[in-house]
Enzyme design. Structure first.
Site, PDB file in Angstrom:
ATOM      1  N   CYS A 175     -14.231  -0.158  -3.665  1.00 17.13           N
ATOM      2  CA  CYS A 175     -15.622  -0.602  -3.588  1.00 17.13           C
ATOM      3  C   CYS A 175     -15.997  -1.031  -2.164  1.00 17.13           C
ATOM      4  CB  CYS A 175     -15.889  -1.712  -4.593  1.00 17.13           C
ATOM      5  SG  CYS A 175     -14.736  -3.092  -4.516  1.00 17.13           S
ATOM      6  N   GLU A 189      -9.191   1.746   7.924  1.00 12.59           N
ATOM      7  CA  GLU A 189      -9.278   3.135   7.468  1.00 12.59           C
ATOM      8  C   GLU A 189      -9.818   4.053   8.556  1.00 12.59           C
ATOM      9  OE1 GLU A 189     -11.182   3.726   3.689  1.00 12.59           O
ATOM     10  OE2 GLU A 189      -9.856   2.302   2.680  1.00 12.59           O
TER      11      GLU A 189
END
Length: 177
Positions: A132, A159
C-alpha cells in the site's frame, strides 16, 4: 492476561515480533497464510513464532535490506470483497513503481471509487507484503500511510534506489553502457 495471550496465540496460529531495520514488526498467521503485519509500536508481541511467521520475517528483512523484490508467502487478509479486490490490485504494482488511488480505482473497474480505494488502503492488514506504500496522490504527492509518511518515503526511496541499481546492472550485463 496470560489466558488472553494464550487464546490470542491459539486464534492466530502464530504471532510474533521480529526486529527489522525499520523497527519491531509483529507478524500474525492463521495456519494457512499471513493475516497481519503490524507497524512498530502498534501491537503487542504476545505470541510465539511459527515456521510461516519466521519465513515472513526473513523475507521482510531481505526486502528492507534491498535484497528481495517479490514475496513468496501465502496471504490471508481479512476484509470485504471490495477491500480484497483493492489489495489484489496493489500486489500488481511493480517494485519501484507507484500508482495513484485513481489508477487503482480504474484498474479494478470502479473509476469513481478513488476514496474507497484510499479507505481500503488505510485498513490493509498486511502492509509491505501488500504494498500500500506504492499508492500516491494523483498529483504525485505522498498521502497518508498508517506507518507514517516518513516510513512511506523511506520505502519508496529504497525501492527506487534498488530498481535503478537493477537497471544499471542489466545494462552492464547486456553491454549497453
Amino acid at each position: 492476561m496470560k489466558d488472553r495471550k494464550k487464546r490470542l496465540t491459539e486464534i492466530c496460529g502464530g504471532c510474533c515480533g521480529y526486529d527489522t531495520p525499520f523497527g519491531r514488526l509483529v507478524i500474525e498467521e492463521d495456519g494457512e497464510g499471513i493475516t497481519a503485519v503490524h507497524f512498530p509500536g502498534t501491537a503487542s508481541d504476545f505470541g510465539r513464532p511459527s515456521p510461516l511467521t519466521d519465513r515472513a520475517a526473513a523475507q521482510l528483512i531481505e526486502y528492507f535490506e534491498g535484497k528481495r523484490r517479490e514475496f513468496s508467502l501465502p496471504l490471508h487478509p481479512n476484509g470485504t470483497a471490495f477491500q480484497r479486490t483493492v489489495w489484489e490490485a496493489l500486489q500488481s504494482i511493480p517494485y519501484g513503481e507507484t500508482r495513484s488511488y485513481l489508477q487503482i480505482a480504474q484498474a479494478i473497474g470502479r473509476p469513481s471509487a478513488s476514496r474507497a480505494v484510499g479507505a481500503a488502503n488505510r485498513v490493509n492488514p498486511i502492509p509491505f507484503l501488500i504494498p500500500c506504500h506504492r499508492v500516491i496522490g494523483t498529483n504525485g504527492s505522498l498521502t497518508g500511510y498508517a506507518g507514517g509518511l516518513a516510513l512511506k518515503q523511506a520505502l519508496l526511496a529504497l525501492e527506487k534506489k534498488m530498481a535503478l541499481e537493477d537497471m544499471a546492472r542489466e545494462s552492464r550485463c547486456s553491454g549497453k553502457e
